[in-house]
Design an enzyme around this catalytic site. Structure first.
Site, PDB file in Angstrom:
ATOM      1  N   LYS A  76      80.030  -1.900  27.485  1.00  0.00           N
ATOM      2  CA  LYS A  76      78.654  -1.400  27.647  1.00  0.00           C
ATOM      3  C   LYS A  76      78.546   0.002  27.053  1.00  0.00           C
ATOM      4  O   LYS A  76      79.470   0.813  27.194  1.00  0.00           O
ATOM      5  CB  LYS A  76      78.310  -1.394  29.140  1.00  0.00           C
ATOM      6  CG  LYS A  76      76.856  -1.077  29.472  1.00  0.00           C
ATOM      7  CD  LYS A  76      76.627  -1.194  30.983  1.00  0.00           C
ATOM      8  CE  LYS A  76      75.218  -0.872  31.395  1.00  0.00           C
ATOM      9  NZ  LYS A  76      75.010  -1.014  32.851  1.00  0.00           N
ATOM     10  N   SER A 171      71.359  -3.727  34.554  1.00  0.00           N
ATOM     11  CA  SER A 171      71.190  -3.134  33.240  1.00  0.00           C
ATOM     12  C   SER A 171      72.277  -3.530  32.227  1.00  0.00           C
ATOM     13  O   SER A 171      72.183  -3.178  31.053  1.00  0.00           O
ATOM     14  CB  SER A 171      71.191  -1.599  33.376  1.00  0.00           C
ATOM     15  OG  SER A 171      72.439  -1.148  33.905  1.00  0.00           O
ATOM     16  N   SER A 195      73.889  -3.895  38.706  1.00  0.00           N
ATOM     17  CA  SER A 195      73.730  -3.982  37.245  1.00  0.00           C
ATOM     18  C   SER A 195      74.756  -4.850  36.527  1.00  0.00           C
ATOM     19  O   SER A 195      74.604  -5.115  35.338  1.00  0.00           O
ATOM     20  CB  SER A 195      73.754  -2.578  36.635  1.00  0.00           C
ATOM     21  OG  SER A 195      72.524  -1.934  36.850  1.00  0.00           O
TER      22      SER A 195
END
Length: 524
Positions: A76, A171, A195
């Site tokens: 990420k 996210s 997330s």
């Protein structure tokens, strides 16, 4: 090959059925052909091929660094990576290149993993759809699966392509999409209020949020220091255990990590759940929970009951305050953390030169989107001298009560809690953006953020496909630092439900394997 588990592909590398370079090239080709998913912000093709080449040399010498040597992974884009841009999907950090690796990234590289690239997210990880980053929204691979296309009836082909795609959740949506679409074998996400688990549920992959302090946060650009945890996204529970074993343990650069050494573990092939007590928290029957998920939750409880486990209803009375409490604490810490982005040291700097103050204000106005600015404003309001006791301190007290609720339930003999992960399956993007980020986050984090506030380990396990042909997952929450027990139960459940493999035409073109379309009768 690309649809194999991490363990299977590691065995294939060991036996010479595929080389690290071939594997890397296949993944890179698939990343290119699935570019429309927008899962990656940066693809590090040159670096990845060099790393694969080094892995090949080690394997030829018979000196692989371990099970991860030569395995393609993604990270990420809120983890620092030396020499590779780290943007947090924000104008504020466009072009920022960190001088060092996050501890988790360094640990993966030290074990020979091949870094394919950095994945997309909501700006600074603030969101639950992966729709609010500066590089655009991430599309859920299941939107293009045979399973979903057979169930959805678009008015026209063009409308199907443009408006019928569904969100990944967030996210860490880029990482979940990357694993789900077979472009990598595992990915790192971050988990502050769900997330990692939320996009894992929507993309049909395993999403593990470990106990707070088990994995180092050093080099993870902070959102909420007291809740942030690096998350693990894989295609099966065994792979999550492999990654956890590679990442967990004390880090002198992160004072919140455990002091004891972490011993990696292997999960039993035939897990036994007959001696366990499974808790069903009644408060997780939340407003807005779809009847489909409620039914799956009930069927899952029956699976455990039929296997000899004790299934009991439990109460976590302060759960109903948790989302409000989370919002106060989250925005307060966000306001503090975002103060570092001032245009003076790194990241974006505005051209406004009237004064330091005006440059500082203009930098933040240009660099942050409305969502980030809104959370900073809320957090600063809660931290004002006249509001500090009324909001921030009170929220800290409620957080303690929430943690105590879990402590009482686990103290009463319950081993694992079984809950839904999300209120429904993934919604179409056009529907998702009808509501603002704050409203959506409050709805989507409702079943996941309490585990972060209590610092407990939790995992999403893909369970079944909804009537629309989209993944639905269930969540298991365990005791602190009891990841082995949590993952053992998750593996048993995974075997029972036999979640079907995504049928993605792009992946079929790049792979020679045969799809296994299985699903157990109890979850059909």
């Amino acid at each position: 090959m690309l649809r194999s588990s991490l363990r299977q592909v590691s065995a294939a590398l060991k036996e010479g059925r595929v080389t690290p370079t071939e594997l890397c090239q296949r993944c890179l080709a698939l990343i290119k052909s699935t570019k429309f998913l927008n899962a990656y912000i940066t693809v590090t093709e040159e670096t990845a091929l060099k790393q694969a080449e080094e892995s090949e040399k080690r394997r030829k010498r018979g000196q692989p660094l371990g099970i991860l040597d030569g395995i393609p992974i993604a990270v990420k884009d809120n983890f620092n990576t030396a020499g590779i841009e780290t943007t947090c999907a924000s104008n504020m950090l466009k072009g920022y290149i960190s001088p060092y690796n996050a501890t988790v990234v360094q640990k993966l590289l030290d074990q020979g993993a091949v870094l394919l690239g950095k994945t997309n997210l909501d700006e600074f990880a603030m969101g639950s759809g992966s729709t609010d980053g500066v590089f655009g929204p991430v599309r859920n691979p299941w939107s293009y699966s045979k399973q979903y296309k057979e169930k959805s009836v678009p008015k026209s082909h063009s409308e199907d392509e443009e408006y019928n795609w569904v969100i990944t959740g967030g996210s860490s949506g880029g990482s979940a999409a990357a694993v789900s679409s077979f472009t990598c074998f595992a990915a790192l996400g971050s988990d502050t209020g769900g997330s990692t688990r939320n996009p894992a549920a929507h993309c049909g992959v395993v999403g593990l949020k470990p106990t707070y302090g088990l994995i180092s946060r050093h080099g993870l650009i902070p959102l909420v220091n007291s809740m942030d945890v690096p998350g693990i996204l894989t295609r099966c529970v065994d792979d999550a255990a492999v990654l956890l074993g590679s990442l967990a343990g004390h880090d002198p650069k992160d004072s919140t990590t455990i002091q004891d050494d972490f011993k990696p573990f292997e999960l039993p092939d035939l897990p036994d759940v007959s001696k366990l007590s499974i808790g069903i928290p009644k408060e997780y029957h939340a407003p807005g929970l779809s009847s489909e998920i409620l039914s799956l939750w009930s069927k899952a409880a029956d699976l455990f009951k039929n296997a000899g486990a004790k299934v009991v209803e439990v109460s976590l009375p302060h759960t109903r305050y948790s989302i409000v409490c989370y919002h106060v604490l989250c925005t307060a810490e966000v306001a503090s953390n975002m103060a570092r982005f001032d245009g003076l040291e790194y990241g974006h700097r505005s051209d406004v030169k009237d004064s330091t103050e005006s440059m500082y204000a203009a930098t933040r106005r240009e660099g942050f989107n409305d969502v980030v600015r809104g959370r900073i404003l809320s957090g600063n309001y809660f931290l004002l001298k006249q509001n500090y006791e009324k909001y921030f301190v009170k929220a800290q007290k409620v957080r303690r009560l929430i943690a105590n609720d879990f402590g009482k339930v686990f103290g009463s003999g319950v081993d694992i809690l079984l809950t839904p992960t999300t209120l429904s399956d993934a919604v179409p993007y056009t529907e998702f953006i009808q509501e603002d980020n704050r409203t959506r986050s409050a709805q989507d984090d409702i079943l996941t953020q309490a585990a972060n506030m209590a610092g407990l380990p939790a995992i999403n396990v893909p369970t079944a496909l909804s009537e629309r042909g989209l993944p639905v997952g269930l969540q298991f929450i365990g005791r602190s630092f009891q990841e082995k027990q949590l993952l053992t139960v998750a593996k048993w459940f995974e075997k029972q439900v036999q979640f079907p493999v995504i049928q993605l035409e792009e992946a079929e073109r790049h792979d020679n394997g045969v799809f296994q379309h299985q699903k157990s009768a109890s979850f059909s």
